[in-house]
Each structure stands twice: as structure tokens, then as C-alpha cells.
Design a protein around this motif. Structure first.
Motif, PDB file in Angstrom:
ATOM      1  N   GLU A 110       0.819  -1.206   0.000  1.00 19.93           N
ATOM      2  CA  GLU A 110       0.000   0.000   0.000  1.00 19.93           C
ATOM      3  C   GLU A 110       0.860   1.266   0.000  1.00 19.93           C
ATOM      4  OE1 GLU A 110      -2.594  -0.313   3.299  1.00 19.93           O
ATOM      5  OE2 GLU A 110      -3.822  -1.919   2.423  1.00 19.93           O
ATOM      6  N   GLU A 111       1.932   1.246   0.780  1.00 18.76           N
ATOM      7  CA  GLU A 111       2.817   2.397   0.824  1.00 18.76           C
ATOM      8  C   GLU A 111       3.515   2.604  -0.518  1.00 18.76           C
ATOM      9  OE1 GLU A 111       4.875   5.700   1.888  1.00 18.76           O
ATOM     10  OE2 GLU A 111       3.189   4.732   2.918  1.00 18.76           O
ATOM     11  N   LYS A 112       3.955   1.504  -1.129  1.00 20.34           N
ATOM     12  CA  LYS A 112       4.600   1.599  -2.434  1.00 20.34           C
ATOM     13  C   LYS A 112       3.616   2.128  -3.473  1.00 20.34           C
ATOM     14  CE  LYS A 112       7.987   0.907  -5.360  1.00 20.34           C
ATOM     15  NZ  LYS A 112       9.237   1.691  -5.297  1.00 20.34           N
ATOM     16  N   SER A 113       2.382   1.681  -3.411  1.00 23.42           N
ATOM     17  CA  SER A 113       1.368   2.150  -4.352  1.00 23.42           C
ATOM     18  C   SER A 113       1.147   3.644  -4.200  1.00 23.42           C
ATOM     19  CB  SER A 113       0.053   1.396  -4.119  1.00 23.42           C
ATOM     20  OG  SER A 113       0.183   0.037  -4.452  1.00 23.42           O
ATOM     21  N   ARG A 114       1.133   4.136  -2.972  1.00 25.69           N
ATOM     22  CA  ARG A 114       0.967   5.563  -2.733  1.00 25.69           C
ATOM     23  C   ARG A 114       2.116   6.361  -3.359  1.00 25.69           C
ATOM     24  NH1 ARG A 114      -0.270   3.655   2.514  1.00 25.69           N
ATOM     25  NH2 ARG A 114      -2.503   3.680   2.953  1.00 25.69           N
ATOM     26  N   GLN A 115       3.318   5.830  -3.176  1.00 26.34           N
ATOM     27  CA  GLN A 115       4.484   6.516  -3.739  1.00 26.34           C
ATOM     28  C   GLN A 115       4.409   6.567  -5.259  1.00 26.34           C
ATOM     29  OE1 GLN A 115       7.895   4.475  -2.219  1.00 26.34           O
ATOM     30  NE2 GLN A 115       7.494   5.029  -0.099  1.00 26.34           N
ATOM     31  N   ALA A 117       1.724   6.265  -7.112  1.00 24.56           N
ATOM     32  CA  ALA A 117       0.608   7.109  -7.532  1.00 24.56           C
ATOM     33  C   ALA A 117       0.975   8.577  -7.436  1.00 24.56           C
ATOM     34  CB  ALA A 117      -0.615   6.805  -6.672  1.00 24.56           C
ATOM     35  N   SER A 118       1.699   8.919  -6.396  1.00 28.77           N
ATOM     36  CA  SER A 118       2.118  10.310  -6.208  1.00 28.77           C
ATOM     37  C   SER A 118       3.053  10.737  -7.324  1.00 28.77           C
ATOM     38  CB  SER A 118       2.799  10.462  -4.849  1.00 28.77           C
ATOM     39  OG  SER A 118       3.316  11.769  -4.697  1.00 28.77           O
ATOM     40  N   GLU A 119       3.958   9.833  -7.706  1.00 28.93           N
ATOM     41  CA  GLU A 119       4.911  10.149  -8.769  1.00 28.93           C
ATOM     42  C   GLU A 119       4.205  10.312 -10.112  1.00 28.93           C
ATOM     43  OE1 GLU A 119       7.716   7.014  -8.664  1.00 28.93           O
ATOM     44  OE2 GLU A 119       8.574   7.583  -6.724  1.00 28.93           O
ATOM     45  N   ASP A 120       3.178   9.472 -10.363  1.00 24.43           N
ATOM     46  CA  ASP A 120       2.505   9.484 -11.656  1.00 24.43           C
ATOM     47  C   ASP A 120       1.276  10.386 -11.692  1.00 24.43           C
ATOM     48  OD1 ASP A 120       4.398   7.732 -12.340  1.00 24.43           O
ATOM     49  OD2 ASP A 120       3.114   5.966 -12.454  1.00 24.43           O
ATOM     50  N   GLY A 121       0.890  10.920 -10.514  1.00 25.04           N
ATOM     51  CA  GLY A 121      -0.277  11.788 -10.468  1.00 25.04           C
ATOM     52  C   GLY A 121      -1.587  11.044 -10.622  1.00 25.04           C
ATOM     53  N   ASP A 122      -1.588   9.742 -10.315  1.00 26.90           N
ATOM     54  CA  ASP A 122      -2.800   8.938 -10.446  1.00 26.90           C
ATOM     55  C   ASP A 122      -3.412   8.668  -9.081  1.00 26.90           C
ATOM     56  OD1 ASP A 122      -2.404   8.783 -13.147  1.00 26.90           O
ATOM     57  OD2 ASP A 122      -1.252   6.910 -13.009  1.00 26.90           O
ATOM     58  N   GLU A 123      -4.713   8.402  -9.075  1.00 30.07           N
ATOM     59  CA  GLU A 123      -5.364   7.984  -7.846  1.00 30.07           C
ATOM     60  C   GLU A 123      -5.125   6.497  -7.633  1.00 30.07           C
ATOM     61  OE1 GLU A 123      -9.440   8.941  -8.031  1.00 30.07           O
ATOM     62  OE2 GLU A 123      -9.125  11.114  -8.007  1.00 30.07           O
ATOM     63  N   ILE A 124      -5.107   6.098  -6.359  1.00 35.14           N
ATOM     64  CA  ILE A 124      -4.903   4.689  -6.037  1.00 35.14           C
ATOM     65  C   ILE A 124      -6.214   3.940  -6.206  1.00 35.14           C
ATOM     66  CG2 ILE A 124      -4.211   3.070  -4.240  1.00 35.14           C
ATOM     67  CD1 ILE A 124      -2.591   5.309  -3.019  1.00 35.14           C
ATOM     68  N   ARG A 125      -6.203   2.867  -6.967  1.00 38.69           N
ATOM     69  CA  ARG A 125      -7.392   2.068  -7.191  1.00 38.69           C
ATOM     70  C   ARG A 125      -7.088   0.620  -6.815  1.00 38.69           C
ATOM     71  NH1 ARG A 125      -6.445   5.039 -11.556  1.00 38.69           N
ATOM     72  NH2 ARG A 125      -5.611   3.253 -12.685  1.00 38.69           N
ATOM     73  N   ASP A 127      -6.466  -3.117  -7.025  1.00 36.06           N
ATOM     74  CA  ASP A 127      -5.937  -3.951  -8.102  1.00 36.06           C
ATOM     75  C   ASP A 127      -5.534  -3.123  -9.324  1.00 36.06           C
ATOM     76  OD1 ASP A 127      -8.363  -6.472  -7.287  1.00 36.06           O
ATOM     77  OD2 ASP A 127      -6.259  -6.334  -6.691  1.00 36.06           O
ATOM     78  N   SER A 128      -5.051  -1.921  -9.081  1.00 34.25           N
ATOM     79  CA  SER A 128      -4.600  -1.084 -10.187  1.00 34.25           C
ATOM     80  C   SER A 128      -3.263  -1.577 -10.721  1.00 34.25           C
ATOM     81  CB  SER A 128      -4.455   0.365  -9.713  1.00 34.25           C
ATOM     82  OG  SER A 128      -3.390   0.437  -8.774  1.00 34.25           O
ATOM     83  N   LYS A 129      -2.856  -1.025 -11.848  1.00 31.58           N
ATOM     84  CA  LYS A 129      -1.552  -1.382 -12.410  1.00 31.58           C
ATOM     85  C   LYS A 129      -0.433  -1.020 -11.451  1.00 31.58           C
ATOM     86  CE  LYS A 129      -2.807  -0.959 -17.295  1.00 31.58           C
ATOM     87  NZ  LYS A 129      -2.517  -0.251 -18.567  1.00 31.58           N
ATOM     88  N   LEU A 130      -0.623   0.064 -10.702  1.00 35.68           N
ATOM     89  CA  LEU A 130       0.397   0.484  -9.751  1.00 35.68           C
ATOM     90  C   LEU A 130       0.580  -0.554  -8.655  1.00 35.68           C
ATOM     91  CD1 LEU A 130      -0.531   4.267  -9.396  1.00 35.68           C
ATOM     92  CD2 LEU A 130       1.402   3.284 -10.626  1.00 35.68           C
ATOM     93  N   GLN A 131      -0.531  -1.103  -8.151  1.00 37.72           N
ATOM     94  CA  GLN A 131      -0.442  -2.113  -7.111  1.00 37.72           C
ATOM     95  C   GLN A 131       0.201  -3.394  -7.648  1.00 37.72           C
ATOM     96  OE1 GLN A 131      -4.608  -1.959  -5.954  1.00 37.72           O
ATOM     97  NE2 GLN A 131      -4.010  -1.187  -3.940  1.00 37.72           N
ATOM     98  N   LYS A 132      -0.134  -3.740  -8.872  1.00 37.72           N
ATOM     99  CA  LYS A 132       0.479  -4.926  -9.470  1.00 37.72           C
ATOM    100  C   LYS A 132       1.984  -4.722  -9.650  1.00 37.72           C
ATOM    101  CE  LYS A 132      -3.694  -6.428 -11.866  1.00 37.72           C
ATOM    102  NZ  LYS A 132      -4.357  -6.655 -13.172  1.00 37.72           N
ATOM    103  N   GLN A 133       2.362  -3.496 -10.035  1.00 33.75           N
ATOM    104  CA  GLN A 133       3.791  -3.199 -10.171  1.00 33.75           C
ATOM    105  C   GLN A 133       4.473  -3.284  -8.811  1.00 33.75           C
ATOM    106  OE1 GLN A 133       4.761   0.484 -12.134  1.00 33.75           O
ATOM    107  NE2 GLN A 133       6.836   0.502 -11.317  1.00 33.75           N
ATOM    108  N   ALA A 134       3.781  -2.795  -7.781  1.00 31.83           N
ATOM    109  CA  ALA A 134       4.353  -2.855  -6.442  1.00 31.83           C
ATOM    110  C   ALA A 134       4.573  -4.298  -6.010  1.00 31.83           C
ATOM    111  CB  ALA A 134       3.435  -2.145  -5.445  1.00 31.83           C
ATOM    112  N   ARG A 135       3.629  -5.161  -6.337  1.00 33.45           N
ATOM    113  CA  ARG A 135       3.779  -6.571  -5.971  1.00 33.45           C
ATOM    114  C   ARG A 135       4.984  -7.194  -6.667  1.00 33.45           C
ATOM    115  NH1 ARG A 135      -1.948  -6.249  -6.336  1.00 33.45           N
ATOM    116  NH2 ARG A 135      -2.934  -6.636  -4.316  1.00 33.45           N
TER     117      ARG A 135
END
Length: 283
Positions: A110-115, A117-125, A127-135
Motif C-alpha cells: 500500500e505504501e509503495k502504491s501511494r508513492q 501514484a504520487s509520482e505518476d499523479g494517479d489515484e490509487i485504485r 488492483d490497479s496497475k500500480l499495485q500490481k507493479q508494487a507486488r
């Protein structure tokens, strides 16, 4: 005074069945045999270099183990960090800290996803692509592993935590490890399976086999020559890393700052093979 940077790898092979070890030949004959088998120039120097700072694989320690930055660290890595107590993971393999607790994993994701999302300017969703990347990029569940050669008297723990200074050229050394480690391990495993088990139990299992080699690359990152600074005393163990470098052959995007006056990049590696003959073989 020129600082010698070592990138050190370690392999712990646990074998049950092996065959007869040959006597180690004289330096001249060793060099000629290595040249014939490897098809490249090999020089026997017998001048081991003293380790000053060692490049290790990045292993982020848990936050509750971190300490303030202090004096120069013995190890170089991707990031600077200081820890309360230096430890090495119990299991062997490429250096990587993993998370045994699912809740810790979820919090880290979750913390990685926030980081991200902050870098990309996207909202956290969910099972988003950001969360998958974090995993993929952050933590894996399971035991931590350690593949760098560290002092035997260093405390053993559930993860690797080292005092490190940031190394500008870390990514280049990490790429080299990615290209040569599995090739080296495969050749060492193959060689060991041809040895006599009784000899391994009585002799090989009672010491570490250490080879120190200086590899020369041209400015484009192509492997040119090997210089054995310290032989392990075992022909096939000295040959394994040389053949691994030859097979990989090309190491892309070398930092031009590493090119010396003679026109070559000089890389000093130490390879360590330890045996516990009572265990089954694995990498």
C-alpha cells in the motif's frame, strides 16, 4: 591511493553425490589449459588484492532496524543505509529480503502504491496497475536469501541488513551479476557432480574454495581477458567464472569513468564455493 572495488559473489552448494578431483597443475600449465578451454587469454598473476570496499546486492532493511548514517561503510550498494546490527540471511541464493508476514507485505504494498501514484499523479485504485507493479517490484513472501560473500562471524538472522554507502555504478555491477551468476552456478554444479563423494566429504567439505579474478573489458563492455589473482586450488572452480564471463561476453552500458589509462575496465571479483556434503544439491 587507488581504491580497489570488489564485487563479490558466493555460492553455497550442498551435494550428496560427487567423483574424483584432479591434482591442481602448475601455473603455466593451468594458464595454457584455461586458455585452450575458454578460448581467451588467461594470465596467472598470484597477487591477490586486499578488499577495501565490496559491492553487494541491495537489501533494504526493515525500518525499525535502520540507524543514522555514520562513518564510511565497508559495503557499497544502490543506496546508503546504516543498521543497528549487521545480519545476513540464513538461506542462500541471490541476495533478497522477503516478507514472511502477509500483513507486513500488504502494508508495504500500500505504501509503495501511494508513492507510485504520487509520482505518476494517479489515484490509487484497488488492483490497479500500480499495485500490481508494487507486488512485482517490492517484496515477495518467503524466506530471505543471501548470495554475497560476508564474514562468517556476522550474525545470522531472518533478513540481510548491512551498512552500505551509495555506489554510483551499482546498476552496472548488478547487471553483470544477473548475466554471470546462473552461468557460474551451473558450471560449478556440473563440475562438482563429476567429483568423488568420498573426496568431497574428507577434503572439499572442510574448507571454502576461493578464486579471485580480475576481468578486463573494453570500453564497449566486451570481455577481453582474465587474470587469476588467487587460485582456489581447483582447476574447474577457477575455470567456471572465466567461462561464465566468456559466455555472457557483452556487458552493456559500462560507465566510461571506469575505463583506465590502458584502455580497459578492470573488474576484480572473488568467487567462493562452500560445501555441506550431507545435504542434497540445490542452488
Amino acid at each position: 591511493m587507488r581504491v580497489v572495488i570488489f564485487a563479490v559473489s558466493s555460492l553455497f552448494i550442498h551435494l550428496a553425490f560427487v567423483l574424483l578431483l584432479q591434482e591442481f597443475p602448475a601455473d603455466y600449465f593451468l594458464a595454457k589449459e584455461l586458455e585452450k578451454n575458454a578460448g581467451i587469454e588467461v594470465e596467472i598473476v598470484n597477487q591477490p588484492q586486499e578488499l577495501t570496499q565490496q559491492v553487494v546486492r541491495q537489501a533494504d532493511a526493515p525500518e525499525n532496524q535502520l540507524d543514522d548514517l555514520k562513518e564510511q561503510a565497508k559495503y557499497l550498494s544502490e543506496q546508503a543505509q546504516r543498521v543497528l546490527v549487521q545480519t545476513r540471511a540464513r538461506k542462500t541464493g541471490i541476495t533478497k529480503n522477503r516478507v514472511p508476514q502477509p500483513q507486513f507485505l500488504q502494508d508495504a504494498l500500500e505504501e509503495k502504491s501511494r508513492q507510485l501514484a504520487s509520482e505518476d499523479g494517479d489515484e490509487i485504485r484497488e488492483d490497479s496497475k500500480l499495485q500490481k507493479q508494487a507486488r512485482r517490484d517490492l517484496y515477495e513472501v518467503g524466506p530471505s536469501t543471501m548470495g554475497d560473500s560476508l564474514p562468517e562471524d556476522m550474525a545470522v538472522g531472518s533478513f540481510t541488513a548491512l551498512n552500505t554507502d551509495k555506489f554510483t555504478y551499482y546498476s552496472f555491477f548488478a547487471r553483470i551479476e544477473d548475466l554471470i551468476r546462473f552461468r557460474w552456478e551451473s558450471r560449478v554444479t556440473e563440475a562438482t557432480q563429476s567429483f568423488d563423494r568420498a573426496y568431497v566429504v574428507q577434503v572439499i567439505g572442510r574448507k571454502s574454495w576461493n578464486t579471485q579474478i580480475e576481468f578486463l573489458l573494453d570500453p564497449q563492455g566486451e570481455f577481453v581477458k582474465a587474470r587469476i589473482l588467487k587460485s582456489s586450488g581447483m582447476f574447474k572452480y577457477d575455470q567456471a567464472p572465466i567461462l561464465a564471463f566468456k559466455e555472457a561476453r557483452y556487458f552493456p552500458n559500462p560507465p566510461q569513468e571506469l575505463v583506465r589509462d590502458d584502455g580497459f575496465i578492470h573488474l576484480v571479483y572473488s568467487f567462493q564455493v562452500n560445501f555441506n556434503p550431507g545435504w542434497m544439491a540445490h542452488r
